[in-house]
Design a protein around this motif. Structure first.
Motif, PDB file in Angstrom:
ATOM      1  N   THR A  91       0.848  -1.200   0.000  1.00 52.81           N
ATOM      2  CA  THR A  91       0.000   0.000   0.000  1.00 52.81           C
ATOM      3  C   THR A  91       0.879   1.244   0.000  1.00 52.81           C
ATOM      4  O   THR A  91       0.581   2.233  -0.678  1.00 52.81           O
ATOM      5  CB  THR A  91      -0.939   0.011   1.223  1.00 52.81           C
ATOM      6  OG1 THR A  91      -1.737  -1.160   1.182  1.00 52.81           O
ATOM      7  CG2 THR A  91      -1.848   1.217   1.219  1.00 52.81           C
ATOM      8  N   ALA A  92       1.985   1.179   0.745  1.00 53.96           N
ATOM      9  CA  ALA A  92       2.908   2.314   0.828  1.00 53.96           C
ATOM     10  C   ALA A  92       3.458   2.659  -0.550  1.00 53.96           C
ATOM     11  O   ALA A  92       3.418   3.818  -0.982  1.00 53.96           O
ATOM     12  CB  ALA A  92       4.047   1.992   1.787  1.00 53.96           C
ATOM     13  N   ALA A  93       3.970   1.643  -1.254  1.00 51.84           N
ATOM     14  CA  ALA A  93       4.556   1.886  -2.573  1.00 51.84           C
ATOM     15  C   ALA A  93       3.497   2.427  -3.526  1.00 51.84           C
ATOM     16  O   ALA A  93       3.744   3.349  -4.308  1.00 51.84           O
ATOM     17  CB  ALA A  93       5.162   0.592  -3.115  1.00 51.84           C
ATOM     18  N   SER A  94       2.296   1.860  -3.461  1.00 48.37           N
ATOM     19  CA  SER A  94       1.230   2.274  -4.356  1.00 48.37           C
ATOM     20  C   SER A  94       0.767   3.703  -4.057  1.00 48.37           C
ATOM     21  O   SER A  94       0.650   4.538  -4.961  1.00 48.37           O
ATOM     22  CB  SER A  94       0.058   1.290  -4.236  1.00 48.37           C
ATOM     23  OG  SER A  94      -0.921   1.588  -5.197  1.00 48.37           O
ATOM     24  N   ALA A  95       0.533   3.994  -2.774  1.00 49.30           N
ATOM     25  CA  ALA A  95       0.104   5.350  -2.386  1.00 49.30           C
ATOM     26  C   ALA A  95       1.158   6.363  -2.806  1.00 49.30           C
ATOM     27  O   ALA A  95       0.838   7.428  -3.345  1.00 49.30           O
ATOM     28  CB  ALA A  95      -0.134   5.416  -0.874  1.00 49.30           C
ATOM     29  N   ALA A  96       2.419   6.017  -2.593  1.00 51.42           N
ATOM     30  CA  ALA A  96       3.505   6.942  -2.927  1.00 51.42           C
ATOM     31  C   ALA A  96       3.529   7.217  -4.437  1.00 51.42           C
ATOM     32  O   ALA A  96       3.693   8.355  -4.869  1.00 51.42           O
ATOM     33  CB  ALA A  96       4.839   6.361  -2.468  1.00 51.42           C
ATOM     34  N   ALA A  97       3.344   6.174  -5.235  1.00 55.17           N
ATOM     35  CA  ALA A  97       3.389   6.345  -6.689  1.00 55.17           C
ATOM     36  C   ALA A  97       2.235   7.211  -7.199  1.00 55.17           C
ATOM     37  O   ALA A  97       2.436   8.126  -7.993  1.00 55.17           O
ATOM     38  CB  ALA A  97       3.348   4.978  -7.374  1.00 55.17           C
ATOM     39  N   TYR A  98       1.023   6.918  -6.728  1.00 50.54           N
ATOM     40  CA  TYR A  98      -0.137   7.675  -7.222  1.00 50.54           C
ATOM     41  C   TYR A  98      -0.134   9.101  -6.678  1.00 50.54           C
ATOM     42  O   TYR A  98      -0.547  10.035  -7.371  1.00 50.54           O
ATOM     43  CB  TYR A  98      -1.448   6.930  -6.923  1.00 50.54           C
ATOM     44  CG  TYR A  98      -1.627   5.788  -7.894  1.00 50.54           C
ATOM     45  CD1 TYR A  98      -1.011   4.561  -7.669  1.00 50.54           C
ATOM     46  CD2 TYR A  98      -2.326   5.963  -9.086  1.00 50.54           C
ATOM     47  CE1 TYR A  98      -1.111   3.527  -8.587  1.00 50.54           C
ATOM     48  CE2 TYR A  98      -2.437   4.938 -10.016  1.00 50.54           C
ATOM     49  CZ  TYR A  98      -1.823   3.729  -9.764  1.00 50.54           C
ATOM     50  OH  TYR A  98      -1.907   2.714 -10.687  1.00 50.54           O
ATOM     51  N   ALA A  99       0.364   9.282  -5.450  1.00 52.87           N
ATOM     52  CA  ALA A  99       0.494  10.636  -4.909  1.00 52.87           C
ATOM     53  C   ALA A  99       1.507  11.418  -5.746  1.00 52.87           C
ATOM     54  O   ALA A  99       1.275  12.573  -6.101  1.00 52.87           O
ATOM     55  CB  ALA A  99       0.915  10.590  -3.441  1.00 52.87           C
ATOM     56  N   ALA A 100       2.622  10.781  -6.076  1.00 51.38           N
ATOM     57  CA  ALA A 100       3.637  11.444  -6.901  1.00 51.38           C
ATOM     58  C   ALA A 100       3.041  11.850  -8.246  1.00 51.38           C
ATOM     59  O   ALA A 100       3.220  12.974  -8.716  1.00 51.38           O
ATOM     60  CB  ALA A 100       4.828  10.508  -7.116  1.00 51.38           C
ATOM     61  N   ARG A 101       2.295  10.939  -8.828  1.00 48.96           N
ATOM     62  CA  ARG A 101       1.657  11.198 -10.122  1.00 48.96           C
ATOM     63  C   ARG A 101       0.731  12.412 -10.051  1.00 48.96           C
ATOM     64  O   ARG A 101       0.634  13.204 -10.974  1.00 48.96           O
ATOM     65  CB  ARG A 101       0.836   9.958 -10.499  1.00 48.96           C
ATOM     66  CG  ARG A 101       0.225   9.987 -11.851  1.00 48.96           C
ATOM     67  CD  ARG A 101       1.256   9.682 -12.896  1.00 48.96           C
ATOM     68  NE  ARG A 101       0.674   9.686 -14.222  1.00 48.96           N
ATOM     69  CZ  ARG A 101       1.367   9.507 -15.328  1.00 48.96           C
ATOM     70  NH1 ARG A 101       2.668   9.303 -15.262  1.00 48.96           N
ATOM     71  NH2 ARG A 101       0.776   9.534 -16.503  1.00 48.96           N
ATOM     72  N   ALA A 102       0.060  12.549  -8.888  1.00 54.22           N
ATOM     73  CA  ALA A 102      -0.917  13.632  -8.728  1.00 54.22           C
ATOM     74  C   ALA A 102      -0.284  14.904  -8.176  1.00 54.22           C
ATOM     75  O   ALA A 102      -0.943  15.936  -8.074  1.00 54.22           O
ATOM     76  CB  ALA A 102      -2.036  13.164  -7.796  1.00 54.22           C
ATOM     77  N   GLY A 103       0.985  14.828  -7.790  1.00 49.68           N
ATOM     78  CA  GLY A 103       1.630  15.994  -7.187  1.00 49.68           C
ATOM     79  C   GLY A 103       1.247  16.222  -5.736  1.00 49.68           C
ATOM     80  O   GLY A 103       1.279  17.348  -5.245  1.00 49.68           O
ATOM     81  N   LEU A 104       0.865  15.164  -5.033  1.00 50.49           N
ATOM     82  CA  LEU A 104       0.506  15.283  -3.617  1.00 50.49           C
ATOM     83  C   LEU A 104       1.671  14.840  -2.730  1.00 50.49           C
ATOM     84  O   LEU A 104       2.551  14.093  -3.169  1.00 50.49           O
ATOM     85  CB  LEU A 104      -0.686  14.376  -3.274  1.00 50.49           C
ATOM     86  CG  LEU A 104      -1.971  14.497  -4.065  1.00 50.49           C
ATOM     87  CD1 LEU A 104      -3.017  13.546  -3.476  1.00 50.49           C
ATOM     88  CD2 LEU A 104      -2.477  15.928  -4.022  1.00 50.49           C
ATOM     89  N   ARG A 105       1.638  15.259  -1.490  1.00 52.01           N
ATOM     90  CA  ARG A 105       2.586  14.757  -0.498  1.00 52.01           C
ATOM     91  C   ARG A 105       2.046  13.431   0.033  1.00 52.01           C
ATOM     92  O   ARG A 105       0.847  13.294   0.272  1.00 52.01           O
ATOM     93  CB  ARG A 105       2.703  15.776   0.636  1.00 52.01           C
ATOM     94  CG  ARG A 105       3.582  15.313   1.773  1.00 52.01           C
ATOM     95  CD  ARG A 105       3.639  16.382   2.867  1.00 52.01           C
ATOM     96  NE  ARG A 105       4.389  15.839   3.999  1.00 52.01           N
ATOM     97  CZ  ARG A 105       4.345  16.333   5.226  1.00 52.01           C
ATOM     98  NH1 ARG A 105       3.606  17.404   5.483  1.00 52.01           N
ATOM     99  NH2 ARG A 105       5.057  15.778   6.187  1.00 52.01           N
ATOM    100  N   SER A 106       2.930  12.445   0.229  1.00 52.70           N
ATOM    101  CA  SER A 106       2.467  11.185   0.819  1.00 52.70           C
ATOM    102  C   SER A 106       3.298  10.806   2.044  1.00 52.70           C
ATOM    103  O   SER A 106       4.514  11.016   2.075  1.00 52.70           O
ATOM    104  CB  SER A 106       2.514  10.048  -0.210  1.00 52.70           C
ATOM    105  OG  SER A 106       3.837   9.806  -0.629  1.00 52.70           O
TER     106      SER A 106
END
Ligand SMILES: *Cc1c(COP(=O)(O)O)cnc(C)c1O
Length: 344
Positions: free
Chosen positions: A86-101
């Protein structure tokens, strides 16, 4: 061109109007027939290989939905507790969206490929002196007290996204299989599959949920304070969606069983021996099916079975490299090579 699972299954997903699609073209994973294992167990077995999602696990299905919703409502920071994927996935999609994770992981218990992923995608990774369950409680508290968005599978949009795996299976087989076998940790995935099959109306499989013996609250009927198993992705003592998982299993006329770590590792070997390398937790479904097949009444005999392999073997290389002998070193000569290959 394939544009990810929200785009493909929009009409089947209950996502709010404000959702702004953030996608890495996740989903659309293959259903791989397993002729040798099928012959051995006497059923028709397919692997739904979820390790082929963008960050290497099925978590990307729920994450595209959770992050798309969070971005659409203006969230700037997302947080999750994680056994790693979940960590890797959240980090990737947050990065894609320009969010902080921000990701919380149990100290020292996360497979190296998952930790590396979360760091590579730019998450702030924090280790908790405690279990996954402790980390999840903290995440719930901070998202109740601050505007940080929660992207664990208690987030309903995660479940919406994860339903798509059931849709894909029905589309590929033209019907639901007779049995669906999968590992059960926090129980979001089994809940999602069941919701997906019910909604898609192409038939219903019986569910075989599989936990690790050292971490099997749904089998033994009590929480595990100190869950233990080499299958770190299902090392969860208090599943957030445990009730729903039990309901799904019983509604489907299926069951949730426990297998040992040895059975899990042996299933991992059998899968790799047929060309599919998965992380230990992901082999639990096959381990469960094999355990069932040894009973006098093997209910899946002669049936069509889909086994969900939730994450890629490359997530947890240490489980293999710790136990193998390092490759033989020889001089760079033909004679030496011929000798190693042809001598017994
Ligand atoms: C998260 C995860 C699981 C468990 O899924 P739940 O939804 O928590 O039951 C199983 N295998 C892998 C590889 C995972 O990442």
């Amino acid at each position: 061109m394939y544009q990810g699972l929200i785009h493909r299954y929009k009409n089947f997903l209950d996502l709010p109007e404000h959702t702004k699609i953030i996608s890495l073209n996740e989903g659309n994973t293959p259903l791989i027939p397993m002729p040798r294992l099928s012959k051995e167990l006497g059923c028709e077995i397919y692997i739904k290989f979820e390790g082929l999602n963008p960050t290497g696990s099925f978590k990307d299905r729920g994450m595209t939905a959770a992050i798309s919703e969070a971005v659409g409502r203006g969230a700037e920071t997302v947080i999750c507790a994680s056994t790693g994927n979940t960590a890797a996935s959240a980090a990737a999609y947050a990065a894609r969206a320009g969010l902080r994770s921000i990701v919380l992981i149990p100290e020292g218990k996360v497979a190296v490929g998952k930790l590396a992923g979360a760091i590579a995608y730019g998450a702030q990774v924090i280790q908790i002196q405690g279990s996954f369950d402790d980390a999840l409680s903290l995440v719930v508290e901070i998202t109740q007290k601050t505007p940080i968005a929660l992207v664990n599978s208690i987030n309903p949009f995660r479940i919406e996204g994860q339903k798509t795996a059931a849709f894909e299976i029905c589309d590929d087989l033209n019907a639901a299989p007779d049995w669906l076998c999968l590992p059960v940790g926090n129980a979001g995935n089994i809940t999602s599959y069941w919701a997906g099959f019910k909604q898609y109306q192409k038939g219903l499989p019986r569910l075989l949920g599989v936990q690790a013996v050292g971490s099997a609250p749904l089998v033994f009927g009590h929480t595990f304070e100190k869950p233990e198993t080499i299958a770190t992705a299902i090392r969860i003592g208090k599943p957030a969606r445990g009730e729903q998982a039990l309901e799904a299993a019983s509604e489907s006329k299926g069951k949730i069983i426990a297998v040992s770590d040895e059975e899990i590792l042996s299933a991992q070997k059998i899968l790799a021996g047929e060309g599919v390398w998965v992380e230990p937790a992901s082999a639990a479904g096959v381990a469960g099916l094999i355990a069932e097949s040894t009973k006098s009444q093997f209910e899946a005999k002669g049936k069509r079975v889909v086994v969900v392999c939730t994450g890629h073997g490359m997530k947890d290389p240490a489980i293999i490299t710790e136990s193998f002998q390092s490759p033989k070193i020889i001089p760079a000569s033909y004679e030496s090579l011929a000798e190693v290959i042809f001598s017994k």
